[in-house]
Design a protein around this motif. Structure first.
Motif, short mmCIF file in Angstrom:
data_model
loop_
_atom_site.label_atom_id
_atom_site.label_comp_id
_atom_site.label_asym_id
_atom_site.label_seq_id
_atom_site.Cartn_x
_atom_site.Cartn_y
_atom_site.Cartn_z
N MET A 155 0.85 -1.19 0.00
CA MET A 155 0.00 0.00 0.00
C MET A 155 0.88 1.23 0.00
N GLY A 156 0.26 2.37 -0.15
CA GLY A 156 1.02 3.61 -0.13
C GLY A 156 0.33 4.66 -0.98
N HIS A 171 -4.27 0.56 -3.41
CA HIS A 171 -4.30 1.68 -2.48
C HIS A 171 -5.61 1.71 -1.69
N SER A 194 -7.42 0.08 1.41
CA SER A 194 -7.14 -0.76 2.57
C SER A 194 -8.16 -1.90 2.67
N THR A 238 3.70 -1.17 3.62
CA THR A 238 3.32 0.20 3.25
C THR A 238 4.57 0.99 2.86
#
Ligand SMILES: Nc1ncnc2c1ncn2[C@@H]1O[C@H](COP(=O)(O)OP(=O)(O)OP(=O)(O)O)[C@@H](O)[C@H]1O
Ligand SMILES: [Mg+2]
Lengths: 254, 405
Positions: free
Chosen positions: A39-40, A203, A205, A216
């Protein structure tokens, strides 16, 4: 056993005199049989990392061991072989060849395989991959005759057809609605249960929570890496159906 | 990569874009068709020229007035006044190898029959002219030597005259007027067809040269002397004797050049064949240009298609295609385009040649060589013009390629 092992991976993009450090030293180990997600924020370097993992791009610095081999030293030809044999890649925008049937799209990687399969075997394997994603009945359909979810399932079949060790997916649900996303994640979880290592960028969650490990990124560095208990997509889908039924009932009574 | 998969992939790609495939092929189809047609027609024309030369007559020597012209050959005849009727008579009488000699004089003039006017060529010739030309009479008769001697007012006419002036009716015994001179038609010539220079030889009136010189043309010198030599082996000696005799008669000192030109049928044939050979080359090179343009069309389309199909190439690379695989795919696409175009071009070319040949009245000649060369050339065009786009495609970076919209 670690299938992916990254050590101090950096990637710098140079455009004229401007240099962008997209990755600034990534250390990462992924064990075989894991379903992990990255993610990020946008621009944090997720796709850059994914492309390096997928041997589509090479790191500026650091070392990358894939399935025991140091691929950061490989030449173009060897990388092509790795992409063909060891890696299955799923893209956000499917990337199916237009005016080409689902079956032919799935056969594509086998044509470039060095195994020199017979045409019959190519055909059978592609058909089998389509069965896995539940699209055997759409084998003769062109992409423009398929829904987005179905197209992504064809793309997954194409990624699976060479029996890769690891499946990489860059925002595989990015172009799909939530219900269809769940179906795709369900397929991933099924494949993972059968032992396939899966690494997925997202992206959302909500989507990441279906995986057992969430990495992340921020500004080209890993800022968190945690194990979680994944939600089962099957349960979510069942709940969804219940939810829909209730909503439908409400509409009717109103 | 699987070997049989390379052409498979290329053919699939061509089938996916049928319209583009067909349009691209069209350039090559036209180019190859043009080459085949031009070469076919050129060769047809050459063989026709050969045929014409043979029909010119056997063992014929032509003497033109004036010195040898630039290029060595004068087909039309000079305008110098150096050849007389007496020269012709002397050639026939004094050289044993010469069996016939006809001093020729031509007039472009109007002939009148009843209230009908017709523009044609009136030839003054000797009584043995038809023997020199191997030109049979169809009906009636040729005039005799005696009629020539007494400047008889008679004429022999060609088929075109029969059609145009007499509307196909039998002209024998009818009177025509040429420049006020009444001439009786005594014979009709058989059909001869087109000449080397492309004129219709049947559009002709032949009269005794005496009549032509004194009553019609007003000239006193021959435009050409048509000579028949006894046999093929005597040609060389006859030419030498003719030259010697004419020099003597014209009182030329040894340092003076000939004031006439002696030519054989072979000289004329060579000139004509050379001309038609040059024509064939000219036509073929024009056609070659169109093939070249077709090739550039292929390159253009392949370049556009590489740009258009960047994502396709990116995907192929992403699933494991190597640079040579992509290069080969695009190259095969170009070559297949050209080969199919080449085959289509042969078909079109054969049809076009047949049509034009029929229309022009030439024999159509198809050489297998021309076809093999055309297809070979179009395959080469495919490789040549397909290489750059293919190379460009194979050099794409997979990530960049996948990112393009
Ligand atoms: N080809 C390139 N040339 C120059 N800079 C690039 C290139 N590709 C990516 N970058 C830069 O590298 C950084 C990371 O990009 P990346 O595509 O990996 O982000 P991301 O995390 O995938 O973002 P998103 O969620 O929007 O897809 C960004 O700052 C981006 O501008
Ligand atoms: Mg991205």
């Amino acid at each position: 056993m670690a299938i992916v092992e990254l050590k101090q991976i950096t990637r710098t993009y140079r455009t004229g005199s401007v240099a962008v450090d997209a990755l600034r030293g990534i250390d990462l180990m992924i064990n075989e049989g894991v379903f992990a997600s990255i993610m990020g924020a946008s621009g944090s370097g997720k796709s850059t990392l994914m492309n390096i993992l997928g041997c589509l791009d090479q790191p500026t610095g650091g070392s990358y061991h894939l399935d025991g081999e140091d691929v950061s030293t490989f030449n173009k030809n060897k990388l092509a072989n790795i992409r063909n044999r060891t890696i299955g890649f799923v893209f956000q925008s499917f990337h199916l060849l237009p005016r080409t049937t689902a079956l032919e799209n799935v056969e594509l990687p086998l044509l470039y395989s060095d195994d020199n399969l017979s045409w019959k075997e190519i055909h059978n394997r592609a058909m089998h991959a389509l069965e896995i994603v539940g699209l055997a009945d759409r084998a003769k359909h062109n992409p423009n005759e398929l829904s987005g979810g179905q197209q992504q399932r064809v793309a997954i079949a194409r990624a699976l057809v060479t029996k890769p060790k690891i499946l990489l997916a860059d925002e595989p649900t990015g172009n799909l609605d939530s219900r269809t996303s769940l179906e795709i994640i369900d397929i991933f979880q099924e494949l993972n249960k059968q032992g396939l290592t899966i690494f997925m960028v997202t992206h959302e969650s909500d989507i990441a929570r279906f995986s057992e490990r969430i990495v992340t990124l921020r500004d080209g560095l890993i800022i968190s890496d945690k194990k979680v208990v994944p939600i089962q997509a099957k349960t979510a889908l069942a709940n969804w159906k219940e939810q829909e039924a209730i909503e439908l009932e409400n509409e009717v009574t109103l | 990569m699987k070997v049989s998969a390379v052409p498979y992939v290329a053919l699939k790609a061509l089938r996916r874009n049928k319209m583009r495939t067909i349009l691209t092929m069209l350039g090559i189809v036209i180019g190859v068709a043009a080459v085949i047609t031009m070469v076919g027609l050129g060769q047809g024309a050459s063989s026709e020229v050969q045929e014409q030369v043979n029909r010119l007559g056997q063992n014929v020597v032509l003497v033109f007035p004036g010195a040898r012209q630039l290029g060595g050959v004068s087909i039309g005849g000079g305008s110098a006044n150096t050849l007389t009727i007496d020269d012709a008579r002397a050639l026939r009488e004094e050289i044993p190898e010469v069996i016939a000699a006809s001093p020729e004089v031509r007039s472009q003039t109007l002939i009148v029959y009843g209230n009908r006017n017709y523009h044609t060529r009136v030839y003054g010739q000797s009584h043995d002219y038809l023997q020199i030309r191997q030109w049979p009479i169809e009906s009636g008769r040729m005039y005799t030597e005696e009629e020539v001697e007494r400047t008889a007012l008679v004429a022999v006419v060609g088929q075109t005259i029969v059609e145009e002036v007499f509307e196909g009716a039998d002209p024998i015994g009818e009177m025509i007027r040429v420049r006020g001179v009444p001439l009786q038609v005594i014979g009709v010539l058989s059909r001869k067809g087109m000449s080397l220079m492309g004129s219709v030889q049947d559009d002709i009136v032949i009269v005794p040269y005496t009549t032509a010189f004194q009553r019609i043309s007003g000239r006193s010198h021959a435009m050409v002397i048509n000579i028949q030599v006894y046999d093929e082996h005597s040609m060389e000696i006859a030419q030498a004797k003719i030259t010697d005799l004419l020099r003597e008669r014209h009182r030329l000192a040894p340092y003076q050049e000939n004031d006439f030109t002696v030519q054989t049928q072979e000289d004329v044939a060579q000139a004509a064949t050379e001309t038609s050979r040059i024509m064939t080359w000219l036509l073929a090179s024009i056609a070659g240009v169109s093939l070249f343009v077709g090739g550039i069309g292929i390159m253009n389309v392949m370049l556009v298609s590489v740009t258009e199909r960047t994502r396709e190439v990116g995907l192929r690379l992403a699933v494991g295609a190597k640079s040579p695989d992509v290069l080969l795919q695009f190259l095969i696409e170009a070559v297949v385009l050209c080969l199919l175009g080449g085959i289509g071009g042969i078909a079109l070319g054969v049809i076009a040649t047949e049509v034009i040949a029929t229309y022009a009245g030439w024999p159509a000649l198809f050489s297998t060589e021309a076809m093999i060369v055309a297809v070979g050339v179009s395959a080469a065009v495919g490789v040549f013009f397909g290489f750059y786009p293919a190379w460009k495609a194979s050099r794409l970076d997979p990530i960049e390629a996948l990112r393009t919209e």
